[in-house]
Design a protein around this motif. Structure first.
Motif, PDB file in Angstrom:
ATOM      1  N   GLY A  37       0.211  -1.358  -0.193  1.00  0.00           N
ATOM      2  CA  GLY A  37       0.299  -0.171   0.047  1.00  0.00           C
ATOM      3  C   GLY A  37       0.895   1.417   0.060  1.00  0.00           C
ATOM      4  N   ASP A  61       0.668  -2.436  -4.738  1.00  0.00           N
ATOM      5  CA  ASP A  61      -0.115  -1.408  -4.539  1.00  0.00           C
ATOM      6  C   ASP A  61      -1.014  -1.675  -6.191  1.00  0.00           C
ATOM      7  OD1 ASP A  61      -2.686   0.626  -4.801  1.00  0.00           O
ATOM      8  OD2 ASP A  61      -0.937   1.617  -2.676  1.00  0.00           O
ATOM      9  N   ASP A  63      -2.949  -0.091  -6.615  1.00  0.00           N
ATOM     10  CA  ASP A  63      -4.730   1.456  -6.933  1.00  0.00           C
ATOM     11  C   ASP A  63      -3.413   2.784  -8.097  1.00  0.00           C
ATOM     12  OD1 ASP A  63      -6.315   3.088  -6.985  1.00  0.00           O
ATOM     13  OD2 ASP A  63      -6.416   3.409  -5.088  1.00  0.00           O
ATOM     14  N   ARG A 108      -3.080  -6.490  -6.473  1.00  0.00           N
ATOM     15  CA  ARG A 108      -3.583  -6.306  -4.942  1.00  0.00           C
ATOM     16  C   ARG A 108      -2.968  -7.696  -4.262  1.00  0.00           C
ATOM     17  NH1 ARG A 108      -7.853  -3.479  -3.347  1.00  0.00           N
ATOM     18  NH2 ARG A 108      -8.949  -4.802  -0.993  1.00  0.00           N
ATOM     19  N   THR A 128      -1.976  -1.082   4.612  1.00  0.00           N
ATOM     20  CA  THR A 128      -3.380  -0.744   3.847  1.00  0.00           C
ATOM     21  C   THR A 128      -4.671  -0.601   5.115  1.00  0.00           C
ATOM     22  OG1 THR A 128      -3.881  -3.175   4.760  1.00  0.00           O
ATOM     23  CG2 THR A 128      -2.976  -3.012   2.342  1.00  0.00           C
TER      24      THR A 128
END
Length: 246
Positions: A37, A61, A63, A108, A128
């Motif tokens: 994260g 990560d 994202d 992920r 996270t």
């Protein structure tokens, strides 16, 4: 392991510390730290570890950078919006310290792939904000014998703990709360992320170099509104499905 002239000047304030010095800086340079994260905790932690000279940072990560992240995730800027966090983060870390290597894992983390994602790391930082991921990271770290630095924050308070073997994070949080709060739902003051991320980086540096007493089996809880902190002992659960051996 030798240092270049640039590294000697860069790490000068470390090299004069009795608890760290040249040997500690060499351990940092040889280390691989995994950051699960790159959010509120992972972003400042990564910056401080890069500045400190941690040799390899593995960024995990899946994202992308959003505008709402910039209030606290200081590894990114407005030009990074829409980019994968591992790409933008790696560029920021390299710009800060070109001696640090980055490994990008745009995945992920799950129970199925956690072991592979953390393999060969000396320390893992989990920043996270969902409990299934936290439990998966913890189980993989216990199985691999890798120390876990856990950082969490919300609203005005945060916490940092170090877990190595037993007790583990699952002893502290046996199951996800029924209505777990996230930063998106409950809010968080941006500067608090810097406090918790910096503490996570500091605990990681202590683990790698052997300096001081890491928060092993302890949890530091920081109340930003009151400007107060306390440390509690985490007790091993004899029936923990992860670390008890039962």
């Amino acid at each position: 392991m030798t240092f270049s002239d640039d590294e000697i000047e860069r790490y000068a304030r470390h090299l004069v510390l009795a608890e760290l010095g040249g040997p500690g800086q060499q351990r940092l340079k040889a280390a691989r730290v995994g950051l699960v994260g790159l959010g509120g905790v992972g972003s400042p932690a990564a910056l401080y570890l890069a500045a400190a000279g941690a040799g390899t940072l593995r960024l995990i990560d899946d994202d992308t950078v959003a505008l709402s992240n910039l209030q606290r995730q200081i590894a990114f800027d407005a030009a990074d919006i829409g980019r994968p966090k591992v790409e933008a983060g790696a560029e920021a870390l390299t710009a800060l310290n070109p001696h640090v290597r980055t490994e990008r894992r745009a995945d992920r983390l799950t129970a199925a792939n956690a072991a592979g994602l953390i393999a060969d790391c000396d320390v893992i930082i989990d920043g996270t904000d969902d409990f299934p991921t936290r439990h998966a990271v913890n189980a993989a770290c216990v199985a691999a014998g890798i120390p876990l630095v856990s950082g969490a924050l919300g609203r005005w308070s945060g916490q940092v703990g170090v877990f190595s073997g037993s007790p583990c994070y699952r002893c502290l949080v046996p199951a996800a709360p029924p209505e777990a709060e996230t930063c998106a739902r409950a809010g968080v003051v941006g500067a608090l992320a810097g406090v918790v991320g910096a503490m996570a980086a500091l605990e990681t540096i202590k683990l790698i170099t052997g300096a001081g007493a890491p928060l092993a089996g302890r949890l530091l809880i920081y109340d930003g509104l009151a400007g107060a902190a306390r440390t509690v002992v985490v007790v091993a659960d004899p029936d923990c499905p992860v670390c008890s051996g039962n």
